[in-house]
Scaffold this motif. Structure first.
Motif, short mmCIF file in Angstrom:
data_model
loop_
_atom_site.label_atom_id
_atom_site.label_comp_id
_atom_site.label_asym_id
_atom_site.label_seq_id
_atom_site.Cartn_x
_atom_site.Cartn_y
_atom_site.Cartn_z
N VAL A 113 41.37 28.59 35.30
CA VAL A 113 40.14 27.84 34.77
C VAL A 113 40.24 28.34 33.32
O VAL A 113 39.15 27.85 32.19
N GLY A 114 41.34 28.79 32.91
CA GLY A 114 41.55 28.88 31.18
C GLY A 114 40.88 30.02 30.68
O GLY A 114 40.65 30.11 29.24
N ARG A 115 40.09 31.18 31.20
CA ARG A 115 39.82 32.41 30.77
C ARG A 115 40.63 33.56 30.43
O ARG A 115 40.36 34.49 29.99
N GLN A 116 41.96 33.16 30.99
CA GLN A 116 42.83 34.30 30.77
C GLN A 116 44.24 33.34 30.20
O GLN A 116 44.45 32.36 30.70
N HIS A 117 44.87 34.09 29.32
CA HIS A 117 45.97 33.31 28.61
C HIS A 117 47.41 33.28 29.72
O HIS A 117 48.05 32.21 29.45
N LYS A 118 47.46 34.36 30.46
CA LYS A 118 48.65 34.19 31.05
C LYS A 118 48.46 35.46 32.26
O LYS A 118 47.56 36.17 32.46
N PHE A 126 46.15 42.73 35.59
CA PHE A 126 45.42 42.26 34.72
C PHE A 126 44.43 43.02 34.04
O PHE A 126 44.13 44.31 34.60
N ASP A 127 43.97 42.99 32.76
CA ASP A 127 43.17 44.06 31.89
C ASP A 127 42.00 43.88 32.46
O ASP A 127 41.23 42.86 32.48
N ARG A 128 40.96 45.28 33.15
CA ARG A 128 39.83 44.80 34.04
C ARG A 128 38.69 44.63 32.96
O ARG A 128 38.01 44.01 33.20
N ALA A 129 38.77 45.18 31.64
CA ALA A 129 37.76 45.24 30.75
C ALA A 129 37.62 43.78 30.26
O ALA A 129 36.68 43.08 30.16
N ARG A 130 39.07 43.16 29.90
CA ARG A 130 39.00 41.86 29.57
C ARG A 130 38.76 40.88 30.50
O ARG A 130 37.92 39.89 30.40
N LEU A 131 38.74 40.88 31.73
CA LEU A 131 38.25 40.48 32.75
C LEU A 131 36.94 40.18 32.93
O LEU A 131 36.34 39.03 33.06
N PHE A 132 36.15 41.32 32.87
CA PHE A 132 34.83 41.11 32.70
C PHE A 132 34.12 40.59 31.34
O PHE A 132 33.11 39.87 31.41
N GLN A 133 34.86 40.85 30.31
CA GLN A 133 34.24 40.22 29.12
C GLN A 133 34.62 38.72 28.84
O GLN A 133 33.74 38.05 28.30
N SER A 134 35.59 38.04 29.58
CA SER A 134 35.93 36.76 29.16
C SER A 134 35.23 35.71 29.63
O SER A 134 35.14 34.65 29.52
N THR A 135 34.39 36.17 30.88
CA THR A 135 33.47 35.12 31.67
C THR A 135 32.09 35.10 30.79
O THR A 135 31.35 34.06 30.84
#
Length: 332
Positions: A113-118, A126-135
């Motif tokens: 859905v476009g919330r992670q670049h790759k 995947f970076d777990r902190a980034r997963l939580f922040q990106s949504t």
């Protein structure tokens, strides 16, 4: 040259609507937020916390559960997910903690859905902190869940990955999942070979299930891969060669999938990386790679309608997403 299958085999990959992918990602984020609280408690990572700290965490757990229902996400969570979130703080069982293996599935859904670049290489997460922040989701705030899902509700919402990108990632998920299962199959085959030979030959003649067959069935290895058991030591290098030649896997080392590992610092104090063969890893690292591949394949399978409903218990049983596995499909 990258592999291109025949038109008869490549019938196109059709994703679920973006809002459905977002709903599933949101449900996973709620469960994984709870998983973080429960795991910290289980491992004793509480430091000098007081009774007030425990009460605060218990209230956070209650707020996460309330957010599930107030946001309407309970309609999209599985019965198992609802049951996990409804349990009191520190009442989780072993099977609940295993859900923590599916951070990678959430990462794949966010990428779709476009919330992670790759999608990272299959030897990293995947970076777990980034997963939580990106949504933008705050697990205890139902309005943030609603905003995240609503952002994908527009009828004109287009997919954030093109067909070529999606096909490449599906092929990679299949290849790395195959390699992980092949390694497990090789280990099991070697482990029980003598015991299997010791079984009465009359059992085989009578068509009874052998020890090897029973063990593979219990491990959830798909029937198509079970058929390779007797020749898996030959099939692995052949599959590696095909995956590399077709551009599904970027590099090989020692005739196997290449894994980048961080080595000790060099003379200048800088860490360096080196490529090692997949099979050279120890049991713990092999298991970690298997879980990464399994979780990502689960997400792609569900997102493309090959699995319905969402069920992590079936992750080990999933076959290929393509009509024929990307590793073994005939060349055009």
């Amino acid at each position: 040259m990258a592999f291109r299958a025949t038109a008869a085999l490549r019938q196109g990959l059709r994703l679920r609507p973006a809002f459905e992918l977002a709903q599933r990602a949101a449900c996973l984020q709620l469960v994984l937020a709870r998983w973080g609280l429960e795991t910290a408690a289980l491992m004793g990572l509480r430091g000098e916390q007081t009774a007030n700290d425990e009460e605060r965490k218990a209230r956070a757990v209650e707020a996460i559960t309330a957010a599930l229902y107030e946001s309407g996400m309970d309609d999209h969570a599985t019965p198992a997910e609802r049951a996990m979130l409804e349990k009191p703080y520190r009442a989780w069982e072993y099977g609940d903690y295993v859900y923590g293996d599916h951070w990678e599935a959430m990462g794949v859904l966010q990428w779709l859905v476009g919330r992670q670049h790759k999608v990272p290489p299959y030897y990293s997460s995947f970076d777990r902190a980034r997963l939580f922040q990106s949504t933008g989701i705050m697990p205890a705030d139902p309005s943030t869940l609603e905003r995240f899902v609503d952002s994908f509700m527009a009828p004109q919402m287009r997919q954030h990955v093109d067909e070529q990108q999606l096909q490449a990632e599906v092929d990679a998920a299949e290849a790395w999942s195959w390699r992980a299962r092949a390694q497990e199959l090789l280990r099991l085959r070697d482990e029980i070979a003598k015991a299997d030979e010791a079984q009465p030959r009359a059992a085989a003649a009578a068509g009874e299930e052998s020890l090897l067959e029973r063990t593979l069935r219990e491990k959830g290895i798909p029937p198509a891969l079970r058929k390779m058991a007797a020749e898996i030591h030959v099939k692995i290098p052949l599959g590696v060669q095909r995956a590399h030649q077709r551009g599904i896997v970027a590099s090989v080392e020692g005739g196997d999938f290449a894994i980048a590992v961080e080595m000790k610092e060099d003379g200048a104090g800088q860490p360096r990386t080196a490529a090692v063969p997949y099979a050279s890893l120890d049991a713990g690292h092999l298991d970690a790679l298997r879980k990464i591949a399994e979780s990502r394949l689960l997400a792609f399978s569900w997102a493309l309608g090959r699995l319905d409903p969402w069920d992590p218990a079936k992750a080990g049983e999933l076959g290929s997403i393509n009509p024929v596995s990307a590793v073994w499909a005939p060349e055009s």
